[in-house]
Every structure is written in structure tokens, then in C-alpha cells.
Design an enzyme around this catalytic site. Sequence first.
Site, PDB file in Angstrom:
ATOM      1  N   ARG A   1      47.737 -26.245  65.985  1.00  0.00           N
ATOM      2  CA  ARG A   1      48.727 -25.308  66.534  1.00  0.00           C
ATOM      3  C   ARG A   1      48.505 -25.014  68.013  1.00  0.00           C
ATOM      4  NH1 ARG A   1      51.627 -21.876  62.884  1.00  0.00           N
ATOM      5  NH2 ARG A   1      52.576 -23.399  61.501  1.00  0.00           N
TER       6      ARG A   1
ATOM      7  N   GLU B   1      46.973 -19.407  67.116  1.00  0.00           N
ATOM      8  CA  GLU B   1      45.961 -20.336  67.625  1.00  0.00           C
ATOM      9  C   GLU B   1      46.235 -20.699  69.075  1.00  0.00           C
ATOM     10  OE1 GLU B   1      47.511 -20.556  64.675  1.00  0.00           O
ATOM     11  OE2 GLU B   1      45.853 -20.350  63.237  1.00  0.00           O
TER      12      GLU B   1
ATOM     13  N   LYS C   1      48.169  -5.334  48.898  1.00  0.00           N
ATOM     14  CA  LYS C   1      47.505  -6.600  48.589  1.00  0.00           C
ATOM     15  C   LYS C   1      46.562  -6.363  47.410  1.00  0.00           C
ATOM     16  CE  LYS C   1      45.666 -10.502  51.136  1.00  0.00           C
ATOM     17  NZ  LYS C   1      45.646 -11.161  52.432  1.00  0.00           N
TER      18      LYS C   1
END
Length: 626
Positions: free
Chosen positions: A390, A362, A279
Site C-alpha cells: 500500500r 501504510e 467488538k
Amino acid sequence: MSYLANINWPQDLKALTKEELPTLAEELRSEIIRVCSIGGGHLASSLGAVELTVALHYLFDSSKDRFVWDVGHQTYGHKILTGRKDRIESIRKPGGLAGFTTSSESEHDALTVGHASTSIAAALGMVLARDARRESYEVIPIIGDGSLTGGMALAALNQVGQVKPRMTLILNDNEMSISENVGGLKNYLRSMQVQPWFQRAEKSGKQALSNFKMISELGSRAKHAARHFLDPVSLNPFHAMGVRYVGPIDGHDLEQLLYYLDHIRQLEGPTLLHIITKKGKGYEIAEADPIVWHGASKFNPQAPVAPSKGYSWSDAFGEAATSLADKDDRVWVITPAMRIGSGLDDYSKAHPDRYIDVGIAEDVAVTVGAGLALQGEKPIVAIYSTFLQRGFDQVIHDVCLENLDVVFAVDRAGLVGGDGATHQGIFDLSYLRALPNMSIAMPKDADEMQSMLKTALEMGGPKAIRWPRGSVKQAASLELSDWPTLDWGSWETLKEGKEVYILAFGATLNYALEVAKTEADVGVINARFVKPLDEKMLLDLDSSAKTLITVEDHTIMGGLGSAVAEFIADHQLNLNLKRLGIQDVVVPHGDPASQHEDLGYGPEAIRKVLAELGYSSARVFAQASD
Ligand code: HTL
Ligand code: MG
């Protein structure tokens, strides 16, 4: 030599030789850094996906092949290479390109995204359609290791293993979600990187390529492997689900990427290519701190320092949660992958034993909260409004039906700015209001937020307390022992009026106060509880006022205005009601303050409504035209 200058569309890229591609990748990288330095954006993820982006566009044709990017925040390179180079500086800006792949923006964006973990299911649907019509294009979901922690991705993978369509799936593994990735699967993926063949791959790309034949045959070997207890192939979770696994390979090595992608597309059935990336790759500061540079604000590329973000509502929440947990060892905080965004960095260090990051899951966050509550603990589920969507069934089925003591700390309620349509927090009131036992509050400042959290924990039951994105005027001022307990469900009259009262809460309360400052007859009420309503105050208003105006940074349907309209109808009150808020529209990215005005609930819009209703019209129009 600048290759990128001559590339507008993927076909221009295909004219390059393979040897020229690494240079193009570097140019793309510089362009992404430049664009993010000007206007901010998802820098680190896009930098990590540069070689993958170039390889995919070199081999495939995204106008007919479907690249299904998960979340879509890593696609700055993809956008630049697919006809949007000239507009890339406008990304996330009002009227500009969206920050995520968006199908209405380009035929090269196969799916509109923003929320994680949808790519594999959507790709499966596309492949089923392709195969039913006997068409031959490729469908390629590209999912990050963070997004793979979402149950939806794993459930879809499970189906792919059942249906076994011809498809290449790419797992872009940088060992990071927004913060550090979490979970058993992450540990497993990390362990694979020290498998002998990846170590060899790192030493020599060629060696890895020659290993491919062996790896690609694992599919047929898997049949036999089932018979061999503890055979490594049968231990691979992807194989176990019926998806051929290839990798891990170095996701920054274009030669390897091209080789494997080209070979995998010739295989029958589903194959997952596991690529290891970094990343922030190629930009030292982002590699060193990919959390800070995940979503960057604008910066000076010559002297890049992470800009300080000011004191936010999330910070105020983190402090409140820490104080509450200091005092009561039954208080927990659960986050689905949003430690920093939810202001929980300090909390996670102060109370590591009562802090849990469940990954991008979630639904799991909500039901873990239910489980804790069932055993007598006091969980706070810290979650963004948009992502609580969600966990909706879990809120009903696991929390509300049981009337459990779960507090939802709902962040980013209202319009959110650059993230746009997929991330707007404008539906939670409507989907929470209908639920039995649930109540919903929104504080006007940090002190009120603390009192609401404290009161909610004391009272028990499902309680949602919501606040907007961004900075709060000032930090909370009181010691925990002085936080007042609130009369739950009570509104506050902030300014007395005569015939008309504005009912507002959270961000819109400031608009109401600003407008009412110059309007002697207009009262303002802090309608800080949307459920329960302050029924006594509404009944009092019925005798003292003629008109109510509700103002909310939320959809009109199902919000405060709806609740008040229902109350007026049910009790046959004589009040006129004007409801201001978001109509039945998709709200794209933009500057929230201007959007509030454009959508009809900013200060000017409220003034206009007052004028239309006949309150101080002359003065208002005179002011407006000054
Ligand atoms: N929950 C859900 C359902 N969707 C999103 N998008 C988030 C939370 C927030 N979020 C992102 S990007 C991201 C999260 C958690 C990390 C994704 O990790 P992954 O990709 O490994 O898939 P990487 O960043 O390149 O490492 C956004 O809202 C943009
Ligand atoms: Mg990742």
C-alpha cells in the site's frame, strides 16, 4: 427453539418474524464462538457484526444486492447464513473456507478482500455499473471505523459525495481497529456518541426512530446549512463531503437497524448510516479484551484464556527497537495500526514520544518516515510485507529517490497461513529490488536481525530488513554494546560443498541445512542480502562450483533467484542455476510448511531437485521411498 438449524440460505431467514430475529442473532453468536474455539479466527469483529448481518439479510438479497464488506474478517455470520454453515468449521484451514469474503467462494461475496479500506471505492464502481445499465439492485459498503482511517476509503467517500449515486453506506463503529483506533476522525466519531439524540436513542429505541424523520431531512437542510457559519450540520464531515449522514444508532438493536436501513434505501443519493457496536459483543471475555480476541487461536469455551503465542520474530524486533531507541534518541518507530502484531507493545510504552500509530494508512507511515528522516531523525517503519504494498509509491517517490535514512522492518515475509492469498508476504523482494538506493536483507536468527537493524541505522539510506511470521528459535543473546556491525551485502558460507551450493535465506535456510546435512557435496550459503548480492562470493563460486540452487519463500519472479540469474547473465558466468520458489500463482490459505513443499521449495522438493540434477540421486530416491 433453534432457528439456525433450519436456516441454510438467506431466504430461510426471511421466513422468520421480526420478533424472532434477536434469538437468531444469539444463536449465530454461539455458533461463531463455537467455531472460533475449535480452530481460531476473527472472533471479536464477527461477534460485533451479528445483528447487522441478520438485518441486512432480512431486508436485502445478497445474491443480487451487493454487500461489500471491508476487510471481510467480520463475516463469519454472513458466511453461515449464505450456504456455508456446513463448512464453517473449515474456515482458514487448508482447503477450507477463506477467512475473508472471497468472490470465487460464493455469489454472496461481492468482493474479494483482506486488505482494509477498499469497500467504498469498489462499491462506487458497482453503483456506476448498475446505474449505467439502469438496473435496480442495492450496493452496500460496510466499513469499520478502523478501515475508515485508510486514505483510500476517505478518497472514495469524497467521490461518492461528488457522484451522488443512490446507495447506503454503513459505518460499523466499535471504536477499535486491531488495537485501539487512532486519529482525529475517531475523536470526532466518539464525540457524536454523546450527542443528545444518541443518548436518547440509548434510553429509548422508539424515541430514536421518531428522530429519523428529522435526521433524514438533513440532506435538504444541508443546502441551507452552508450559509450558517458553525451550523452543526455543516460541521459533519460526511455531510461536508456530500454524503447524507444518519446516526449514530445502536448497532445491536435489530428493530432500529431494520427501521433505518429500510427507510434509507428509499432515499435518493448516498446516505451513511453510523452504527455503534461493541467488538466481541455477547462474549464477556472478548468484550473485555477485544485486542487479544480480535484474531483468536483456538480456546476452551468453558475456560477461555488467551493462549500464549511463544517468542516470535516480532517480539525479537520489538526488543531490538527498544534497545536501539534507548541508546539513540533519534530512533523512532512508526506502525500503521499493527502495534501488537509488530511486537511493539513494550516499545510503545518505553518510548511513547518516539512511537506513532498512524492508523490503517501504510502510505502515511512511509512518508511520515521520510519527513522524520529529512529532519535528521532515524525512523523505522514497522510494517507487514503485504501491507507495504500500500505504500509502494511512497517508498519510491518519498524515500528512495531522495536516498533517505528510513529503515523498513518488514514483518510477515513469506507465506502467512490462515489469512491466505491477500496477506501473503511474497512480493516485497520483487517490488523493492528494482528501486534505486534500496537494499534488502533477511536474517537467519534474532541475533542477526539485531545486527542488521543496528548496521542499517548506522549506515543510513533506505534499507528493508524482513523476517517471517511466527516463532524464532531463540531470543537474541547479546547486549546492544556487543551487537556486531555487519559487512553489509556479505553472504555467509554455512557449509562447504563441492559442485553444488544452495543459496537460501530466512525460513528456507533451515530447509537447505536440513537437506545438506546428509549430502557431503552440497554446500549451503546464507544469502542474507538479496540486494546488494555478494558479488565477490558469486565470482568465487564461478570457479569452485558448477550449480547453484536458490531457494526462497517468495515469488520466483523478482526474488533472489532472479537476482542471481541476472548476475550470471551479466557476467557470463559458467554456473548452472536452478531457482526454487513460488511460481506465477495465487497462493491461498494453508499450512505454510506443507505449502512450501507443495510449491516446490520444502526439504523434500529440494532433495528431488538435487536428484534430478544428478547429485546423490540414488541415495535420495532410496531415502524418499523408505
Ligand atoms: N492494513 C491493511 C491495508 N489491511 C489490513 N487488513 C490490515 C492492515 C490489518 N487489519 C486487519 S483487521 C484490522 C486491521 C488493521 C482492523 C480493522 O478495523 P475495523 O474493523 O474497525 O475496520 P474491526 O476489526 O471490526 O474493528 C486484518 O488483517 C484482518
Ligand atoms: Mg472497528
